[in-house]
Design a protein around this motif. Structure first.
Motif, PDB file in Angstrom:
ATOM      1  N   GLY A  51       0.604 -29.141 -19.117  1.00  0.00           N
ATOM      2  CA  GLY A  51       0.951 -28.056 -19.726  1.00  0.00           C
ATOM      3  C   GLY A  51       0.963 -26.842 -19.963  1.00  0.00           C
ATOM      4  N   MET A  52       0.173 -26.226 -19.039  1.00  0.00           N
ATOM      5  CA  MET A  52       0.474 -24.273 -18.932  1.00  0.00           C
ATOM      6  C   MET A  52       1.197 -23.586 -19.340  1.00  0.00           C
ATOM      7  N   SER A  53       1.531 -22.301 -19.482  1.00  0.00           N
ATOM      8  CA  SER A  53       2.774 -21.723 -19.560  1.00  0.00           C
ATOM      9  C   SER A  53       2.491 -21.027 -18.554  1.00  0.00           C
ATOM     10  N   LEU A  54       3.381 -19.492 -18.362  1.00  0.00           N
ATOM     11  CA  LEU A  54       2.680 -18.959 -17.155  1.00  0.00           C
ATOM     12  C   LEU A  54       2.824 -17.908 -18.346  1.00  0.00           C
ATOM     13  N   ARG A  55       2.296 -17.407 -19.234  1.00  0.00           N
ATOM     14  CA  ARG A  55       1.470 -16.192 -18.992  1.00  0.00           C
ATOM     15  C   ARG A  55      -0.528 -16.931 -18.830  1.00  0.00           C
ATOM     16  N   HIS A  56      -0.250 -18.221 -19.819  1.00  0.00           N
ATOM     17  CA  HIS A  56      -1.700 -18.548 -19.437  1.00  0.00           C
ATOM     18  C   HIS A  56      -1.777 -18.498 -17.701  1.00  0.00           C
ATOM     19  N   GLN A  57      -1.624 -19.186 -17.198  1.00  0.00           N
ATOM     20  CA  GLN A  57      -0.867 -19.670 -15.507  1.00  0.00           C
ATOM     21  C   GLN A  57      -2.090 -17.745 -14.832  1.00  0.00           C
ATOM     22  N   TYR A  58      -1.376 -17.001 -15.095  1.00  0.00           N
ATOM     23  CA  TYR A  58      -1.016 -15.724 -14.693  1.00  0.00           C
ATOM     24  C   TYR A  58      -2.218 -14.856 -15.232  1.00  0.00           C
ATOM     25  N   PHE A  59      -2.856 -15.291 -16.350  1.00  0.00           N
ATOM     26  CA  PHE A  59      -4.231 -14.922 -16.664  1.00  0.00           C
ATOM     27  C   PHE A  59      -5.553 -15.791 -16.049  1.00  0.00           C
ATOM     28  N   LYS A 104       0.676  -0.934   0.079  1.00  0.00           N
ATOM     29  CA  LYS A 104      -0.013   0.132   0.089  1.00  0.00           C
ATOM     30  C   LYS A 104       0.993   1.184   0.031  1.00  0.00           C
ATOM     31  N   GLN A 105       2.071   1.262   0.846  1.00  0.00           N
ATOM     32  CA  GLN A 105       2.556   1.980   0.823  1.00  0.00           C
ATOM     33  C   GLN A 105       3.573   2.236   0.021  1.00  0.00           C
ATOM     34  N   ARG A 106       3.958   1.032  -1.449  1.00  0.00           N
ATOM     35  CA  ARG A 106       4.937   1.495  -2.432  1.00  0.00           C
ATOM     36  C   ARG A 106       3.983   1.301  -3.710  1.00  0.00           C
ATOM     37  N   PHE A 107       2.820   1.290  -3.534  1.00  0.00           N
ATOM     38  CA  PHE A 107       2.002   1.519  -4.778  1.00  0.00           C
ATOM     39  C   PHE A 107       0.903   1.565  -4.935  1.00  0.00           C
ATOM     40  N   GLY A 108       0.130   2.298  -3.672  1.00  0.00           N
ATOM     41  CA  GLY A 108      -1.108   2.657  -3.086  1.00  0.00           C
ATOM     42  C   GLY A 108      -2.195   2.578  -3.380  1.00  0.00           C
ATOM     43  N   GLN A 109      -2.229   0.783  -3.638  1.00  0.00           N
ATOM     44  CA  GLN A 109      -3.068   0.189  -4.156  1.00  0.00           C
ATOM     45  C   GLN A 109      -2.983  -1.087  -3.556  1.00  0.00           C
ATOM     46  N   ARG A 110      -3.627  -1.788  -3.469  1.00  0.00           N
ATOM     47  CA  ARG A 110      -3.990  -3.408  -2.779  1.00  0.00           C
ATOM     48  C   ARG A 110      -2.784  -4.026  -3.786  1.00  0.00           C
ATOM     49  N   VAL A 111      -1.818  -4.737  -3.675  1.00  0.00           N
ATOM     50  CA  VAL A 111      -1.119  -6.008  -4.821  1.00  0.00           C
ATOM     51  C   VAL A 111      -1.136  -7.611  -4.375  1.00  0.00           C
ATOM     52  N   ARG A 112      -1.707  -8.084  -5.340  1.00  0.00           N
ATOM     53  CA  ARG A 112      -1.953  -9.895  -4.236  1.00  0.00           C
ATOM     54  C   ARG A 112      -1.122 -10.691  -5.369  1.00  0.00           C
ATOM     55  N   LYS A 113      -0.022 -11.580  -4.567  1.00  0.00           N
ATOM     56  CA  LYS A 113       0.018 -12.674  -5.276  1.00  0.00           C
ATOM     57  C   LYS A 113      -0.803 -13.843  -6.027  1.00  0.00           C
ATOM     58  N   ILE A 114       0.055 -13.824  -6.858  1.00  0.00           N
ATOM     59  CA  ILE A 114      -0.074 -14.979  -8.097  1.00  0.00           C
ATOM     60  C   ILE A 114       0.856 -15.885  -7.862  1.00  0.00           C
ATOM     61  N   PRO A 115       0.607 -17.067  -7.637  1.00  0.00           N
ATOM     62  CA  PRO A 115       1.421 -18.389  -8.098  1.00  0.00           C
ATOM     63  C   PRO A 115       1.309 -18.829  -9.289  1.00  0.00           C
ATOM     64  N   LEU A 116       2.984 -19.078  -9.769  1.00  0.00           N
ATOM     65  CA  LEU A 116       3.621 -19.558 -11.258  1.00  0.00           C
ATOM     66  C   LEU A 116       4.063 -20.730 -10.867  1.00  0.00           C
TER      67      LEU A 116
END
Length: 317
Positions: free
Chosen positions: A60-68, A14-26
């Motif tokens: 077989g899921m790519s990192l990009r597909h996991q992220y989205f 919140k201090q760094r970005f001024g908003q919520r940041v969530r982790k996404i497991p990859l």
């Protein structure tokens, strides 16, 4: 009851970005030198063959597909959230430097992705890999670096395959390049007492570490620790003892170190003991209550006053 008795990752974001940041497991399908024969094939005593990944790379899921996929699930709950990708399972800098470069390139430029946290071991780093990380095009970059204990005898006992000096060396080299290090440590490791854990926290304090994860030891199926536990040759901390160790660690921790987590998160079908480790909310609430009842805050045992972030809404110190 004060909400912020330790420097939470959510507050840092919140201090760094001024908003919520969530982790996404990859899951990058990474291996580990303690698994592929580089050091051994048995792994660390507490780790099973599955690691902590989602298994999506193997599917077989790519990192990009996991992220989205994870991004869309989170978007349903909060449309304004940004994300930090977490390359979590095993050692994601193990192997050729070019592999690391390829992983970073695959994730660069994804919408709403502020950066990455990269799980690895200190003995899976070198100068070239750190230079690749330094030049990665992300606003935020963390190395989640396994230490577990500052006691070399403990590291040998749990088959880590490196010593504390190795962690110190590569933490220093990462920090010199502006890369944030999140140290992973464990309470209740075999053969350790509270004084040993205190020394681990002080060791972390002595290094340019930016964050920490404190895990409580648990016994997972199909690990070397399972047979030791079944034979009765190791003892686990009770929930109350674990809370005492954790609160003491928080009190000894430098106030600028961001606390990424304070508990383990075992899979229900993998956990053998202790059973209280499955009751995450109850454990966290008990820790908060313990901090409140003992009027403890991060850094208090170092003689540091109440930090500004302890009650940010009221502006108290």
């Amino acid at each position: 009851m004060s909400h912020n008795r330790f420097y939470r990752l959510s507050l840092y974001f919140k201090q760094r970005f001024g908003q919520r940041v969530r982790k996404i497991p990859l899951d990058a399908g990474s291996s580990c030198p303690n698994r592929d024969g580089t050091l051994s094939r048995s792994g660390c005593a507490f780790c099973n063959q599955k690691g902590t990944g989602t298994g999506l790379a193997e599917a077989g899921m790519s990192l990009r597909h996991q992220y989205f996929a994870y991004r869309e699930l989170s978007r349903d709950r909060d449309s304004d959230t940004r994300f930090l990708g977490y390359l979590q399972s095993f050692s994601n800098t193990h192997g050729p430097a070019e592999r690391l470069r390829t992983l970073l390139q695959e994730l660069a430029g994804l919408p709403d992705l502020v950066g990455l946290a990269i799980g690895t071991r200190p003995d899976c780093l070198d100068e070239e890999k750190l230079d690749i990380l330094r030049s990665a095009p992300f606003e935020e970059l963390w190395l989640d670096l396994g230490l577990q204990s500052a006691q070399d005898s403990t590291l040998q006992r749990i088959n880590r395959g490196h010593d504390a000096a190795c962690f110190a060396t590569w933490t220093q080299k990462a920090a010199e390049r502006g890369i944030k290090v999140c140290a992973h440590v464990i309470t209740g490791l075999p053969g350790e007492n509270l004084a040993d854990f205190e020394q681990t926290i002080l060791f972390v304090n002595s290094l340019p570490v930016s964050g920490i994860k404190i895990h409580n030891l648990y016994i997972c199926r199909d690990t070397p620790l399972e047979s030791a536990w079944r034979s009765g040759s190791i003892a686990l901390l009770s929930q109350e003892e674990s809370q005492t160790w954790l609160v003491r660690g928080i009190a000894l921790l430098r106030q600028d170190i961001v606390v990424h987590r304070i508990n383990s998160d075992p899979e229900q079908d993998e956990l053998l003991a202790p059973l209280w480790a499955m009751k995450k909310t109850a454990y966290l609430n008990a820790v908060k209550q313990h901090l409140h009842d003992t009027d403890t805050w991060q850094g208090k045992a170092l003689g540091q006053n109440r930090p500004e972030w302890m009650n940010p809404k009221k502006g108290k110190k």
